[in-house]
Write an enzyme that holds these catalytic residues in place. Structure first.
Site, PDB file in Angstrom:
ATOM      1  N   LEU A   1       7.827  35.300  25.084  1.00 48.55           N
ATOM      2  CA  LEU A   1       7.543  36.489  25.884  1.00 48.55           C
ATOM      3  C   LEU A   1       8.767  36.830  26.722  1.00 48.55           C
ATOM      4  O   LEU A   1       9.508  35.942  27.137  1.00 48.55           O
ATOM      5  CB  LEU A   1       6.358  36.233  26.811  1.00 48.55           C
ATOM      6  CG  LEU A   1       5.004  36.066  26.131  1.00 48.55           C
ATOM      7  CD1 LEU A   1       3.936  35.734  27.151  1.00 48.55           C
ATOM      8  CD2 LEU A   1       4.619  37.336  25.382  1.00 48.55           C
ATOM      9  N   CYS A   2       8.944  38.110  26.977  1.00 52.27           N
ATOM     10  CA  CYS A   2      10.066  38.561  27.784  1.00 52.27           C
ATOM     11  C   CYS A   2      10.013  37.919  29.168  1.00 52.27           C
ATOM     12  O   CYS A   2       8.921  37.770  29.696  1.00 52.27           O
ATOM     13  CB  CYS A   2      10.048  40.088  27.904  1.00 52.27           C
ATOM     14  SG  CYS A   2      10.633  40.854  26.387  1.00 52.27           S
ATOM     15  N   PRO A   3      11.129  37.514  29.724  1.00 54.63           N
ATOM     16  CA  PRO A   3      12.485  37.823  29.244  1.00 54.63           C
ATOM     17  C   PRO A   3      13.096  36.757  28.353  1.00 54.63           C
ATOM     18  O   PRO A   3      14.307  36.771  28.153  1.00 54.63           O
ATOM     19  CB  PRO A   3      13.258  37.921  30.555  1.00 54.63           C
ATOM     20  CG  PRO A   3      12.640  36.848  31.406  1.00 54.63           C
ATOM     21  CD  PRO A   3      11.176  36.862  31.043  1.00 54.63           C
TER      22      PRO A   3
ATOM     23  N   ASP B   1       7.102  39.824  20.895  1.00 49.22           N
ATOM     24  CA  ASP B   1       6.727  40.459  22.163  1.00 49.22           C
ATOM     25  C   ASP B   1       7.128  41.934  22.136  1.00 49.22           C
ATOM     26  O   ASP B   1       8.314  42.249  21.983  1.00 49.22           O
ATOM     27  CB  ASP B   1       7.438  39.742  23.323  1.00 49.22           C
ATOM     28  CG  ASP B   1       7.064  40.345  24.667  1.00 49.22           C
ATOM     29  OD1 ASP B   1       6.330  41.358  24.701  1.00 49.22           O
ATOM     30  OD2 ASP B   1       7.506  39.812  25.700  1.00 49.22           O
TER      31      ASP B   1
END
Lengths: 348, 74
Positions: free
Chosen positions: B12-14, B39
């Site tokens: 998942l970001c970042p 993501d």
């Protein structure tokens, strides 16, 4: 005679204050680059990215967006492992919940200083304002952050610098103190007016801050995790899963994580091999992960709870598939638990 | 100039941005990097990260549960 181009690294959270602090220093001809630390507790993007119902919400990373607005480079640094010690052993204690804000700020400034030293940057900027935050941004905490981070007078807070002792960049004439500011308190009007003056009209102002540790519900779930583990510790996956789903702890030895919608179910699918999991196969159903060491009787209860959150909740009987971590799978017919049979105390 | 790949699926970001940032430190100007993500946030974050660091975004291809982003190191 050539003048040396001075360089500053700015802690960029993605919020307004750090953006303005960097902008103020850029305006004085300093080369500014941003640094943003990823602790694992950042609110940024995650839940929006996971939940289908948030599909229309902006998924931008606010720190990157700020960097684009300012035209600066942004370095995003993974500090997940190192940050554990800040969360687990905060020297200055917690705030209202499990937020170790003062220790966090000291740690981040310390990391920024290390980065600045390695990269040949002259000083560090933050968007701190005296009185802005009850735990970490007070007159008394400003020198603590400067000294305990090791940054000392190489730490400049452009938005409230006039209320603080002179720093190296001011003393050396790299920046003009008279062009810095004396903001204080929780009033946001000066910052909003300053943003307008710079032509910055779109900026993030998250009401609950940018860290899950300032969230009451999240902190309760983290405290429950520590109690269940029997020690104050966590892995990255633990803290990610605390952000997702409905958490129920029917007994001390196990907890259920129940997807609340399609996006969360998809996210939880990624953890199927790490957890025993349940799903109603006779009706539409959330995916439910079992965290802990459930007995056979506990799994039967977990199946009834899973049935309760499926579309077969009002049926006399539904079929629940239970799959263990090792991949062993069986189907259990169960009567869905009645809604009044789930006590409030089970909800974490 | 060479072609490289990076698997950032499930992150998942970042984190995809952080992984790309780390990978690019080992690459040379002109190299091409293909990044595989899941993501949805990556399709916004990686182009933004490329813009602020002077890398060239070549393409963003979206499949049902996967996004492939290709970029040239600047």
């Amino acid at each position: 005679m050539t003048t040396i181009q001075r360089k500053a690294v700015a802690l960029i959270s993605g919020g307004l204050d750090s953006m303005l602090a960097a902008k103020v220093i850029q305006e004085q001809g300093i080369h500014v680059e941003g640094i943003n630390f990823y602790t694992g507790f950042c609110v940024e993007g995650h839940t929006h990215a996971i939940r289908k119902r948030d599909a229309d919400k902006v998924k931008r990373n606010n720190a990157l967006w700020v960097a684009e607005q300012l035209g600066i480079k942004l370095h995003i640094i993974d500090i997940i492992e190192e940050y554990k010690n800040v969360v687990l052993n905060p020297k200055h204690g917690y705030g209202q919940y499990l937020n170790p804000c003062l220790d966090c700020k000291i740690f981040m400034v310390k990391k920024a200083k290390e980065w600045a030293d390695e990269q040949g940057f002259d000083f560090i900027i933050t968007g701190e304002v005296i009185g802005q935050r009850p735990k970490s941004q007070r007159k008394v905490t400003m020198p603590i952050i400067a000294s305990q981070s090791g940054a000392e007078d190489r730490l400049l807070r452009p938005l409230c610098a006039k209320n603080l002792p002179i720093t190296v960049p001011e003393r050396e004439g790299w920046v003009k103190r008279e062009l810095l500011y004396d903001f204080s308190g929780r009033n946001r009007t000066p910052q909003i007016n300053m943003a307008k003056g710079f032509g910055l009209n779109d900026f993030a102002q998250p009401a609950g801050g940018c860290c899950f540790l300032t969230n009451e519900h999240y902190s309760k779930k983290l405290a429950d995790l520590w109690q269940a583990k029997g020690k104050r510790d966590y892995e990255f996956d633990d803290i990610m899963l605390l952000k997702i789903g409905r958490h129920l702890r029917p007994k001390p030895n196990f907890k259920l994580i129940i997807g609340r919608e399609e996006g969360e179910n998809l996210f939880l699918e990624g953890y199927r091999k790490q957890f025993t999991h349940l799903k109603v196969i006779s009706h539409m159903s959330p995916l439910v992960l079992v965290d802990g060491e459930p007995s056979a009787q506990d799994l039967a209860l977990a199946a009834q709870i899973t049935a309760r959150y499926s579309q077969g909740k009002d049926c006399e009987k539904v079929e629940v598939q239970i799959t263990t971590q090792s991949g062993v799978s069986w189907v259990m017919p169960v009567v869905p638990l009645a809604s009044n049979a789930i006590p409030e105390t089970w909800y974490v | 100039m060479a072609n490289y790949e990076l698997n950032a699926k499930g992150l998942l970001c970042p984190m995809p941005v952080i992984k790309v940032q780390q990978k690019i430190q080992q690459l040379s100007k002109g190299d091409i990097l293909m990044v595989y993500c899941t993501d949805p946030g990556a399709q916004f974050d990686l182009p933004a990260w490329c813009r602020v660091h002077g890398h060239t975004l070549l393409a963003v291809q979206q499949q049902p549960h996967e996004i492939t982003i290709s970029l040239r190191v600047g």
